[in-house]
Design an enzyme around this catalytic site. Structure first.
Site, PDB file in Angstrom:
ATOM      1  CG  ASP A  51      -2.017   0.741   1.429  1.00 39.83           C
ATOM      2  OD1 ASP A  51      -2.162   1.744   0.129  1.00 39.83           O
ATOM      3  OD2 ASP A  51      -2.773   1.091   2.226  1.00 39.83           O
ATOM      4  NE  ARG A  52      -0.877   6.520  -2.578  1.00 34.57           N
ATOM      5  CZ  ARG A  52      -0.912   7.842  -2.124  1.00 34.57           C
ATOM      6  NH1 ARG A  52       0.039   8.441  -1.973  1.00 34.57           N
ATOM      7  NH2 ARG A  52      -2.080   8.347  -1.989  1.00 34.57           N
ATOM      8  CG  PHE A  99      -9.131  -9.649 -14.077  1.00 34.19           C
ATOM      9  CD1 PHE A  99      -8.243 -10.786 -14.496  1.00 34.19           C
ATOM     10  CD2 PHE A  99      -8.714  -8.388 -13.520  1.00 34.19           C
ATOM     11  CE1 PHE A  99      -6.913 -10.451 -14.134  1.00 34.19           C
ATOM     12  CE2 PHE A  99      -7.456  -8.360 -13.062  1.00 34.19           C
ATOM     13  CZ  PHE A  99      -6.447  -9.244 -13.412  1.00 34.19           C
ATOM     14  CG  HIS A 135     -14.184   2.763 -17.962  1.00 30.58           C
ATOM     15  ND1 HIS A 135     -14.017   2.736 -19.419  1.00 30.58           N
ATOM     16  CD2 HIS A 135     -14.001   1.704 -17.442  1.00 30.58           C
ATOM     17  CE1 HIS A 135     -13.675   1.553 -19.669  1.00 30.58           C
ATOM     18  NE2 HIS A 135     -13.368   0.912 -18.308  1.00 30.58           N
ATOM     19  CE  LYS A 165      -9.964   3.008 -17.652  1.00 31.43           C
ATOM     20  NZ  LYS A 165      -9.092   2.094 -16.848  1.00 31.43           N
TER      21      LYS A 165
HETATM   22  N1  LIG Z   1      -8.152  -5.718 -15.301  1.00 34.30           N
HETATM   23  C1  LIG Z   1      -9.644  -5.399 -15.053  1.00 34.30           C
HETATM   24  O1  LIG Z   1     -10.372  -6.225 -15.210  1.00 34.30           O
HETATM   25  C2  LIG Z   1      -9.532  -4.271 -14.400  1.00 34.30           C
HETATM   26  C3  LIG Z   1      -8.680  -3.323 -14.300  1.00 34.30           C
HETATM   27  N2  LIG Z   1      -8.802  -1.975 -13.478  1.00 34.30           N
HETATM   28  C4  LIG Z   1      -7.531  -1.074 -13.230  1.00 34.30           C
HETATM   29  O2  LIG Z   1      -6.885  -1.674 -12.067  1.00 34.30           O
HETATM   30  C5  LIG Z   1      -6.330  -0.376 -11.368  1.00 34.30           C
HETATM   31  C6  LIG Z   1      -6.940  -0.122 -10.420  1.00 34.30           C
HETATM   32  O3  LIG Z   1      -8.306   0.435 -10.360  1.00 34.30           O
HETATM   33  P1  LIG Z   1      -9.096   0.818  -9.016  1.00 34.30           P
HETATM   34  O4  LIG Z   1      -9.157  -0.130  -8.034  1.00 34.30           O
HETATM   35  O5  LIG Z   1     -10.641   1.377  -9.720  1.00 34.30           O
HETATM   36  O6  LIG Z   1      -8.327   2.249  -8.748  1.00 34.30           O
HETATM   37  P2  LIG Z   1      -8.436   2.823  -7.307  1.00 34.30           P
HETATM   38  O7  LIG Z   1      -7.894   4.196  -7.676  1.00 34.30           O
HETATM   39  O8  LIG Z   1      -9.520   2.631  -6.492  1.00 34.30           O
HETATM   40  O9  LIG Z   1      -7.196   1.772  -6.573  1.00 34.30           O
HETATM   41  C7  LIG Z   1      -5.921   2.037  -6.762  1.00 34.30           C
HETATM   42  C8  LIG Z   1      -5.150   1.949  -5.506  1.00 34.30           C
HETATM   43  O10 LIG Z   1      -3.784   1.717  -5.841  1.00 34.30           O
HETATM   44  C9  LIG Z   1      -3.090   2.604  -4.707  1.00 34.30           C
HETATM   45  N3  LIG Z   1      -1.728   3.048  -5.114  1.00 34.30           N
HETATM   46  C10 LIG Z   1      -1.328   3.992  -5.836  1.00 34.30           C
HETATM   47  N4  LIG Z   1      -0.260   4.220  -5.723  1.00 34.30           N
HETATM   48  C11 LIG Z   1       0.281   3.104  -5.100  1.00 34.30           C
HETATM   49  C12 LIG Z   1       1.760   2.828  -4.578  1.00 34.30           C
HETATM   50  N5  LIG Z   1       2.590   3.550  -4.972  1.00 34.30           N
HETATM   51  N6  LIG Z   1       1.865   1.642  -3.843  1.00 34.30           N
HETATM   52  C13 LIG Z   1       0.682   0.909  -3.672  1.00 34.30           C
HETATM   53  N7  LIG Z   1      -0.549   1.268  -3.833  1.00 34.30           N
HETATM   54  C14 LIG Z   1      -0.745   2.451  -4.464  1.00 34.30           C
HETATM   55  C15 LIG Z   1      -3.968   3.660  -4.421  1.00 34.30           C
HETATM   56  O11 LIG Z   1      -3.747   4.340  -3.086  1.00 34.30           O
HETATM   57  P3  LIG Z   1      -4.309   5.543  -2.933  1.00 34.30           P
HETATM   58  O12 LIG Z   1      -5.770   5.551  -2.383  1.00 34.30           O
HETATM   59  O13 LIG Z   1      -3.607   6.095  -1.733  1.00 34.30           O
HETATM   60  O14 LIG Z   1      -3.947   6.513  -3.934  1.00 34.30           O
HETATM   61  C16 LIG Z   1      -5.496   2.968  -4.629  1.00 34.30           C
HETATM   62  O15 LIG Z   1      -5.721   2.286  -3.312  1.00 34.30           O
HETATM   63  C17 LIG Z   1      -6.461   0.740 -12.858  1.00 34.30           C
HETATM   64  O16 LIG Z   1      -5.537   0.762 -13.525  1.00 34.30           O
HETATM   65  C18 LIG Z   1      -7.854   0.198 -13.553  1.00 34.30           C
HETATM   66  O17 LIG Z   1      -7.780   0.754 -14.537  1.00 34.30           O
HETATM   67  C19 LIG Z   1      -9.965  -1.786 -12.994  1.00 34.30           C
HETATM   68  C20 LIG Z   1     -11.113  -2.573 -13.057  1.00 34.30           C
HETATM   69  C21 LIG Z   1     -10.892  -4.029 -13.569  1.00 34.30           C
HETATM   70  O1  LIG Z   2     -10.589   1.369 -14.593  1.00 38.76           O
HETATM   71  C1  LIG Z   2     -11.495   0.473 -14.640  1.00 38.76           C
HETATM   72  O2  LIG Z   2     -12.541   0.959 -13.961  1.00 38.76           O
HETATM   73  C2  LIG Z   2     -11.512  -0.637 -15.473  1.00 38.76           C
HETATM   74  N1  LIG Z   2     -10.242  -0.556 -16.140  1.00 38.76           N
HETATM   75  C3  LIG Z   2     -10.063  -1.655 -17.023  1.00 38.76           C
HETATM   76  C4  LIG Z   2      -9.891  -0.874 -18.283  1.00 38.76           C
HETATM   77  O3  LIG Z   2      -8.825   0.131 -18.425  1.00 38.76           O
HETATM   78  O4  LIG Z   2     -10.141  -1.563 -19.333  1.00 38.76           O
HETATM   79  C5  LIG Z   2     -11.100  -2.480 -17.081  1.00 38.76           C
HETATM   80  C6  LIG Z   2     -12.499  -2.167 -16.910  1.00 38.76           C
HETATM   81  O5  LIG Z   2     -12.833  -1.651 -18.062  1.00 38.76           O
HETATM   82  C7  LIG Z   2     -12.615  -1.427 -15.637  1.00 38.76           C
END
Ligand SMILES: NC(=O)C1=CN([C@@H]2O[C@H](COP(=O)(O)OP(=O)(O)OC[C@H]3O[C@@H](n4cnc5c(N)ncnc54)[C@H](OP(=O)(O)O)[C@@H]3O)[C@@H](O)[C@H]2O)C=CC1
Ligand SMILES: O=C(O)C1=N[C@H](C(=O)O)C[C@H](O)C1
Length: 266
Positions: free
Chosen positions: A36-37, A128, A155, A159
């Site tokens: 985590d950060r 996913f 989205h 994002k």
């Molecule tokens: N592949 C898939 O199916 C999906 C992919 N995604 C992707 O997943 C990623 C996360 O999405 P989402 O959960 O919505 O985003 P969030 O912003 O809700 O979560 C990102 C997390 O990463 C943390 N973070 C930032 N910098 C660091 C660091 N240096 N070390 C550790 N943790 C860190 C943030 O902490 P803080 O809050 O303190 O900044 C936050 O808790 C995005 O890139 C998104 O596009 C999302 C949905 C589906």
């Molecule tokens: O940031 C999101 O929420 C999502 N990110 C992924 C993407 O960039 O395609 C997957 C999904 O669309 C949700």
């Protein structure tokens, strides 16, 4: 089934919280640490709103990888830190499952090379959700017959990256089979810059960001007197978790980098 020891990066995020629930509910997954950060030295169970898992939190990925025995790193963070986490995990022999989007082509190439040099499996999945994988596969099928196509991804407004990883991956898959062409009128002019969206290999990609949305995409095909629309909607983040589970299980059995779950779900 053998227990798979997981480190989760981004445990407080929208996806991270859902992934913690998945790990807690899966008998053969064990959370051994989180990155985590903030909250260095605390346990996940001490953080309000997170499941009662007794896993230590690290703010430094390298320290975590040195001190904790793990099989898989699940990264759900940001592209800037996600690429560092993925690289470090491969260097320490821990298999990355990366949901984080926004990696560049150069990042992917570098990670692919590192994964094959080390002989350590890695899965990078822009989406996913099973329905999204099918949307991408069906779009690739349709593009053989319809070379005129535009992608609209929609989205939530928190994002960071645009276009989405899914939008970009869809364009890549389509361009593998689509006859290259410039769409629209040859003398088309944008009166407002950006009106026709971004382009990938001539395919127009439009990104919508609005509160209330989660993750949605439409792929629009046009032909003579007909059109085809392929749409996928994720209404919650639990929709991504079966793909996370499959990826954690699959990454244990491979020794190369796989980019996109369409290569795993036949
Ligand atoms: N592949 C898939 O199916 C999906 C992919 N995604 C992707 O997943 C990623 C996360 O999405 P989402 O959960 O919505 O985003 P969030 O912003 O809700 O979560 C990102 C997390 O990463 C943390 N973070 C930032 N910098 C660091 C660091 N240096 N070390 C550790 N943790 C860190 C943030 O902490 P803080 O809050 O303190 O900044 C936050 O808790 C995005 O890139 C998104 O596009 C999302 C949905 C589906
Ligand atoms: O940031 C999101 O929420 C999502 N990110 C992924 C993407 O960039 O395609 C997957 C999904 O669309 C949700």
């Amino acid at each position: 089934m053998n227990t798979i020891r997981v480190i989760l990066a981004g445990p407080r995020g929208r996806m991270g919280i859902e992934a913690l629930r998945l790990i807690a509910d899966t008998e053969h997954f064990e959370l051994v640490a989180a990155v985590d950060r903030i909250h260095e030295g605390k346990y996940i169970s001490e953080i309000e709103g997170l499941p009662k898992l007794q896993a230590p939190i690290y703010t430094d990925i390298e320290k975590c990888l040195k001190e904790v025995k793990a099989d898989v790193l699940v990264d759900l963070t940001t592209p800037e830190i996600g690429r560092v986490h993925t690289k470090k995990a491969l260097e320490y022999g821990v298999r990355p499952v990366v949901g984080t989007t926004g990696f560049s082509e150069e990042d992917l190439q570098e990670l692919k090379q590192l994964s094959s040099e080390k002989g350590i499996g890695c899965i990078i999945a822009p989406n996913f959700a099973i329905g999204a994988i099918l949307m991408m596969k069906f779009s690739q099928m349709a593009a053989k017959y319809f070379s005129d196509v535009e992608i609209i991804e929609l989205h939530h407004d928190n994002k960071l990256d645009a276009p989405s990883g899914t939008g970009l991956k869809t364009a890549e898959l389509i361009s593998e089979v689509r006859e290259t062409k410039k769409q629209g009128h040859p003398e088309e002019k944008e009166i407002l810059i950006g009106a026709r969206g971004a382009t990938y290999d001539g395919i127009h990609l439009h990104s919508v960001r609005l509160p209330g949305l989660i993750a949605h995409q439409e792929v629009l095909f046009g032909g003579f007197g007909e059109s085809l629309k392929i749409r996928h909607d994720s209404y919650n983040r639990a929709s991504f978790m079966s793909g996370v589970k499959l990826s954690v299980e699959t990454v244990m059995k491979i020794d190369v980098l796989v980019y996109g779950l369409e290569n795993i779900i036949e």
